[in-house]
Design an enzyme around this catalytic site. Structure first.
Site, PDB file in Angstrom:
ATOM      1  CD  GLU A 114     118.184 100.035  78.859  1.00  0.00           C
ATOM      2  OE1 GLU A 114     117.824  99.428  78.003  1.00  0.00           O
ATOM      3  OE2 GLU A 114     118.388 101.392  78.562  1.00  0.00           O
ATOM      4  NE  ARG A 170     129.820  81.317  49.546  1.00  0.00           N
ATOM      5  CZ  ARG A 170     131.046  80.651  50.090  1.00  0.00           C
ATOM      6  NH1 ARG A 170     131.985  80.258  49.367  1.00  0.00           N
ATOM      7  NH2 ARG A 170     131.229  80.501  51.252  1.00  0.00           N
ATOM      8  CG  ASP A 173     122.425 100.071  79.024  1.00  0.00           C
ATOM      9  OD1 ASP A 173     123.285  99.060  78.443  1.00  0.00           O
ATOM     10  OD2 ASP A 173     122.019 100.897  78.243  1.00  0.00           O
TER      11      ASP A 173
END
Lengths: 284, 284, 284, 284, 284, 284
Positions: free
Chosen positions: E200, E103, E221
């Site tokens: 940005e 797992r 952005d």
């Protein structure tokens, strides 16, 4: 010379931390981008100056933790003197791993060899005297076990490894408890039977009280060789004598001639320069 | 000067490790035996030499981790110049804790202040030139973040923090891939868009290829000031220029006069001596 | 009695590990399901048997790490004798946290108090003799510092804390090097000046060689009180004398009467039962 | 008997911690000084008493972490009964490493074998009854997984491993929420479908409510065998029955005869003595 | 494609932690109870869907840490595309260990392959454009290095690895300091010479100031493809251009056609589904 | 709804690791360069979508570990439903620390809230049925405790937390041991009395054997609702019934209508998207 290696378990956590400090989250951008994965290399750790080597096991582990296929074959053992140009060891294996681990391996090896070299120079300066050169607890954070090992590699001996393995009573302790005798007595009562007690004195007038209270060793702090010689005479073998206070290879012989058993030197572990060692690529 | 503190989370693990290194399993035998538990003290961290301070937050944490009742009140901030005899900070609290943490706190503070002081001396030596002093990846194992911080405290700047934050192509990389241009091209393709590329050159003849391939910076390694000046002229602002190779405060001015943007110095972090700072007991 | 507390930094990692061992990934299923979050409680740590307390700071930390709003107010200090039914401390705070931390806090407190109690019983058995009771390196994995502290809380003293703080030469070492004298001489040369040397002897015939070589202490292993008394007489104060070998409160007086300086007892730390202490809910 | 080994990853951190606890910063002073590096040895782990073995993998890891050249070859497996004098395993390799790791390896092996031996004695006492012997959460700090394994090695079974793997409702929980039924109902609602619920009762009068609320198991705490037998009869197989409260090999048979499914015993993990095992040097 | 493996030292601590998270104190109850210790198995990691593989070294380590006798033999390398039903690797060794580690190994492999697959789908969507797909710092706690590696395995590139390897000036920074120019100037002065600066912008009107202040890259952005195209035209190669804001394989082609150098996508690392991979037992 | 908080000790190590992953050795270059140290800020964690919140304590710790002067004041508690635009919490304190910790805090909060939101959507889909929604062991490495907590915050329940807290017998186990009955019998004998046993069946024909052997729960894997309904009828309350196999909010109602007690869903923890939450600066 007797220089038992440190078990790897004692320095592996530090080597892991140091490699990760250099790898960050992105790893070795330069090598990963440029060096083909299949390329193997033979490189040599070469002394660029004369000195004494310490830290080969640590360097070897740095390479191995990056790639277990890398081997380091020492040509000299820790504690050996090397000349400028001497090959200290060959490092063989995948070129990527060698380049990635190089700086970490060298940072350990150059620093520890620097300590061994400096220690050896002071040890040489007192040759002929029955005086040991010892280091102190003024070590680099996290590096104590390795630095103390490097001092041994240089022919020195170790003072306390920590606050926990012996009593060293300094002026503050004496001032706080109001006297040398009560300080030594309290210490004697509190500690185990295998713990020795050393007392720092700044003034020869303190020696009688120190001896009367049964100290195992007397630290003569920051005194001239002449004063130290008088102190040694007063103590007359009833306790070990240690000199400290900015002692250098130049001043050590006179101090040793004063007859002290030990000279302790903080700068061996806190202010010593590296031994310049480079990794030269030979083939690959 | 801009000197943002490091978040404590960045150095707390190292301070814990270092304290435990000194305490061992038995703790501070001397202090525990001699110093009464109720005794409080006021002590002063005092500079024994002139220099620049770095590491007060680290020292404060060492005291606090031993006993949260201890406070460190700085009289000067990291990055400040102090004269011999200046009180750097007052440390107040239970005497036992102060004595137990003293050596660890000082080991950090003296080493980091030693780096700041050495950096400041080189920075001062190039004053008037538009040249930054930067440190390298030749740092003490486990201490990189703190040592780089200390360089900033001394007015220096930082080169790469690790293998992961910029590309620095050295002679081995070039030799392995067979040329400067392919090395730079592979790096440019492999790394992120915010990663700069610097190339080490040993010979001015390599500069044209380096610039043609679009390197952001050129490392002029082990050259005379005259050669460096010629290199700077050849580069003519098309890339940043960095000088390296055993540069000292004495040789730095001539190198800076050659017009390089940066002087990188390994010994600031691998071979610098401590700034001598002591803890004087004032009252308690 | 002098019983300086351990700095919290020395046992905090173990307490964290132990709490997480009990919490797993799911935490305290029972308490989380049943106990309302706002409920506060006042509980008392109560001795169910007479004994000596050790570990209150550790228990307090266990509660505090689960919820900093929990306080532990000691009614007795570590090292105190308590009777069955005595309240050792009050624990106040959010009921959930108190119940979640209860078992971990008690596991530490009951075990450490068990050691202190057992130690105190042997110390009491040799009262009137000038003999210290000491523990050994036969400790529970990871618990050495705390167990040695608990021995001190019970009025005992500590033998070596590890392989690193004194030399103890046993039969194997002697057999390997081929004699007592060379073993002691090699040790004396290799170790620091504050390190004492003890030698284990199985036969009084070995004592002369041990003393001649300058041992600081002699361990008389598994001998009758009569033999030990003869050994003590032979040594005549030239070294410390330690008795070992399955010594109990019943056999200790005779051994002490033989005049040994120390009796070392492994079972104090490897085979001792808990002191039964419970957490009684008083209000909430 | 089914005794799957623990994956090494589950105990390696503890073995590392424990070795470092013993090595400190200076390592094994005695062995390093006296034992030549090239010397190899063959030693035997020998039972000094009869008992049941547990912890051979852990001991092997202790040797291997000090020196990977050391091998431990078991003559008996964990869970085996041995007689006094039986060789449990041979340990071969460099003598230094064997001596350095000896105490740590034995501390694990003797403690875990002590638990296995004690467990086996209680298991033997209830032979013929359909009653399992189980341990509790009253374990040594940091040692739970290993101690629970040792109980299995002795033929016992394990109760809860932590607060996280089952619900055990005790008197405090019931008192706080004001009744058995609401406690069980809240638990049933809160926990996962694979989590069983056990309820502690001090009084047989509580059993009806416990069963009505659907508990999977009933813990009969501190009752006489007769009372327990009545409790078992009342429960009549509708829930598992567990007896607890200072049960010993002497009292266990009567308790088992009362018909309980389980007997839980805290002292198996908190107050059991070591099995005496020594390391005898055979050759080298 | 160039995909250098991560040194194992970079992910080993996380794999250890994750295995212990699953093992708890009791280990794999099911497998330990049912699977005979001597049983060996051959199993295959099989893709249940088409995708791109990443994480085979990590999965291999998970198996190896549970049992070093388990080997993982890859049939495809990280970065390879696989079809549904393809065998990715064979896993051979003791059945217990394979089942216990299964797992954890799959949790790593499926998640990292999910990232690689998602990245590859966006990379494919922009094929023909000179636009790189990059991931962000919106990563899963503790998994950054592995997730970034998985993005590279999918053909993407990496934006910043942390706060420490480049400057990214966002609206808050600009608002706080009161303008784009002072923000960029302060950053340029503070950081090392190899650190790039990206800014940005939410509005094309900001671009002139950003370029004038000398930013290395501009983050456009949350703009439409048309607006981005205008931004790219304004910037005209004077800085790198990056688009961000919820971009998907469907919307990526239009954004790429706008001419941006980079498209950054947070969901590649924070919201991507696993690639379904199973472990099929073949023989044993 | 009952949602006990996790003790901080359970997630503090992960939060520390995650912050250091983002800080590297250089820290937050952007914020340190631009934001004045004295500036304080008030910011709001704002939901950009509707969903259910989980992880506020974790986010709060991330801020606090960077600067203890930062406070997070929740407007909603974990487990609460929020609408797009809702303020979840206010974060106040020094602007530098808030910006430095922002991404780490959000990475935790958005991921955990994503899990809670997804869980809530499936829980809502089965409202009116007596069926619990549970998560599996298919979790992100290192995040299990937090992810399972987030499932509870969304109104779900938890299946096994690890290999250690229940037995789940799958097809491989049955194949290896050659039958359902021996598998269950071996498990029953090996595990503790509070450990339940669940068996996975792929075919209703297996149910009789599973029930005869006394399993506590039956996992009906990858069956149609009709087949599951038949399975539930066959089991007739003699064991719990769990459905699994790619179940979504769309398919869950039919599965629930089949009468299963539990629906387990792996994608809740391995493939769920974040809840979009932003940090808006309000004042400062």
């Amino acid at each position: 010379m007797l220089l038992p290696p440190l078990p790897r378990i004692m320095f592996e956590p530090l080597v892991r931390t140091t490699l990760l400090e250099d790898l960050g989250q992105a790893g070795d951008l330069t090598t990963d981008a440029i060096v083909p994965p299949a390329l193997r290399t033979v490189t040599a750790l070469v002394a660029r100056q004369k000195g004494v080597i310490a830290g080969l096991d640590v360097a070897a582990l740095a390479f191995e933790l990056i790639d277990p296929a890398i081997t380091l074959e020492p040509a000299h053992a820790d504690g050996s003197a090397v000349a400028a140009g001497d090959v200290i060891a060959l490092v063989r294996g995948p070129a990527r791993g060698v380049l990635t681990a190089e700086r970490t391996a060298l940072n350990f090896l150059c620093h520890l060899s620097g300590i061994a070299t400096a220690t050896a120079s002071v040890v040489a300066a007192v040759r002929g005297h029955d005086t040991r050169i010892v280091c102190t607890r003024k070590t680099m954070p996290g590096l104590r076990a390795l630095q103390k090992y490097a001092v041994r590699a240089g022919g020195g001996s170790n003072h306390r490894f920590g606050l926990d393995d012996a009593v060293l009573i300094k002026d503050n302790h004496i001032a706080i408890i109001g006297g040398i005798r009560p300080a030594i007595e309290r210490a004697r009562m509190a500690v185990g039977h295998l713990v020795k007690i050393e007392v720092e004195v700044d003034d020869l007038a303190q020696i009688d009280e120190v001896l009367a209270a049964g100290a195992d060793a007397v630290l003569l702090d920051n005194m001239s060789p002449e004063t130290m010689a008088r102190g040694v005479a007063m103590i007359a073998g009833r306790a070990l004598t240690e000199a400290s206070g900015g002692i250098t290879p130049a001043t050590a012989p006179a101090i040793a001639a004063a007859g002290v058993d030990l000279i302790s030197i903080g700068w061996l572990t806190h202010s010593v320069g590296v031994l310049d060692i480079g990794l030269d690529h030979r083939a690959g």
